[in-house]
Design an enzyme around this catalytic site. Structure first.
Site, PDB file in Angstrom:
ATOM      1  N   HIS A 131     -61.413  62.027  61.083  1.00  0.00           N
ATOM      2  CA  HIS A 131     -62.642  62.053  61.867  1.00  0.00           C
ATOM      3  C   HIS A 131     -63.441  63.305  61.487  1.00  0.00           C
ATOM      4  CE1 HIS A 131     -65.324  61.189  65.177  1.00  0.00           C
ATOM      5  NE2 HIS A 131     -65.253  62.461  65.521  1.00  0.00           N
TER       6      HIS A 131
ATOM      7  N   ASN B 110     -55.883  58.533  61.092  1.00  0.00           N
ATOM      8  CA  ASN B 110     -57.325  58.398  60.929  1.00  0.00           C
ATOM      9  C   ASN B 110     -57.891  59.761  60.560  1.00  0.00           C
ATOM     10  OD1 ASN B 110     -59.969  57.206  61.142  1.00  0.00           O
ATOM     11  ND2 ASN B 110     -60.210  58.236  63.130  1.00  0.00           N
TER      12      ASN B 110
ATOM     13  N   GLU C  19     -62.398  67.145  54.081  1.00  0.00           N
ATOM     14  CA  GLU C  19     -61.671  65.903  54.397  1.00  0.00           C
ATOM     15  C   GLU C  19     -60.783  65.516  53.218  1.00  0.00           C
ATOM     16  OE1 GLU C  19     -64.009  62.676  56.029  1.00  0.00           O
ATOM     17  OE2 GLU C  19     -65.486  64.063  56.837  1.00  0.00           O
TER      18      GLU C  19
ATOM     19  N   SER D 101     -64.659  57.548  49.821  1.00  0.00           N
ATOM     20  CA  SER D 101     -64.345  58.805  49.118  1.00  0.00           C
ATOM     21  C   SER D 101     -63.016  59.393  49.596  1.00  0.00           C
ATOM     22  CB  SER D 101     -65.489  59.821  49.256  1.00  0.00           C
ATOM     23  OG  SER D 101     -65.575  60.325  50.561  1.00  0.00           O
TER      24      SER D 101
ATOM     25  N   ARG E   7     -61.797  40.012  68.413  1.00  0.00           N
ATOM     26  CA  ARG E   7     -61.127  41.132  67.744  1.00  0.00           C
ATOM     27  C   ARG E   7     -59.663  40.841  67.444  1.00  0.00           C
ATOM     28  NH1 ARG E   7     -61.541  46.960  69.973  1.00  0.00           N
ATOM     29  NH2 ARG E   7     -61.705  46.060  72.044  1.00  0.00           N
TER      30      ARG E   7
ATOM     31  N   ARG F  83     -64.169  49.702  62.611  1.00  0.00           N
ATOM     32  CA  ARG F  83     -63.869  48.767  63.692  1.00  0.00           C
ATOM     33  C   ARG F  83     -62.882  49.419  64.650  1.00  0.00           C
ATOM     34  NH1 ARG F  83     -67.495  45.232  63.920  1.00  0.00           N
ATOM     35  NH2 ARG F  83     -66.169  43.938  65.239  1.00  0.00           N
TER      36      ARG F  83
END
Ligand code: GRF
Length: 223
Positions: free
Chosen positions: A111, A109, A176, A15, A67, A93
């Site tokens: 959060h 990012n 957000e 979203s 990774r 991740r």
């Protein structure tokens, strides 16, 4: 105007990805979403990105030995698409310091808490368990430490007496979708810079701080 070629990395519904793609449809928006990349081939967000006309790719982390091998594939794909900037949007991740180093100052990012409170998972459950009265979301630059890094924008929402993790999550999520495109716009247009651990230089003094005074109200800039 040259627009910043941006990749959005997702793992799920996407979203926030939708909100970023919608903002970038305006030709005057300084970032162009050139790729949506998922570590989960079945992420519902991939179909939505495709429907919006954005290139998509999946790099399934499960097939890699470690990774760093996974990240080298990501990096190759990002280079192939000539990506200049990354927005993580529900990408589940952790990155190695190597990958973060490739994108230092070029990766955001979002959060779902007012960092540095409630780093990690289950932020809404933990906010309710701790009885906080204000909760929210944060857009920040990515550094090797999880949920740390210079903060670009935050929005605060009230916690109501009858909130459940789900109702609180929905109130935060709506914000957000407001602050992520705004933060990307500020960063991609070069309006802000990082100094030590702070992002400074927003055009208006309070351009990056939002408060939603009651659950039904539209977000409002603090002034
Ligand atoms: C959002 O709450 C975001 O803050 C967190 O993961 C969730 C992703 O939701 N990092 P969506 O996939 O953008 O809908």
């Amino acid at each position: 105007m040259t627009r910043l070629r941006t990749a959005i990395l997702i793992s799920g519904r996407g979203s926030n990805m939708d909100a970023l793609i919608a903002a970038s449809k305006d030709p005057s928006f300084p970032a162009d979403v050139a790729l949506v990349l998922s570590n989960r081939p079945d992420a519902p967000g991939l179909a939505k990105a495709k429907a919006a006309g954005v290139a998509t790719a999946a790099v399934d982390h499960k097939i890699y030995a470690g990774r760093e091998e996974f990240e080298r594939s990501l990096q190759l794909l990002l280079e192939t698409y000539r990506i200049e900037f990354i927005c993580l949007a529900g990408f589940m991740r952790m990155f190695t310091p190597w990958f973060v180093g490739q994108w230092r100052g070029r990766m955001l990012n979002i959060h779902p808490s007012l960092l540095p409170a409630f780093r990690g998972l289950d932020t809404h459950e933990r906010a309710l368990a701790d009885g906080v009265k204000i909760h929210g979301c944060t857009v920040h630059f990515v550094v090797p430490e999880m949920d740390e890094g210079p903060i670009v924008a935050q929005a605060a929402v009230p916690v109501l007496d009858d909130d459940t993790p789900q109702t609180l999550a929905a109130r935060v999520l709506a914000q957000e979708h407001v602050i992520y495109p705004m933060a990307l716009q500020l960063v991609a247009s070069g309006a802000v810079r990082i100094e030590r651990n702070r992002v400074i230089g927003a055009l208006a003094p309070h351009e990056t701080a939002f408060i939603v005074p009651d659950a039904a109200a539209a977000p409002k800039r603090i002034s």
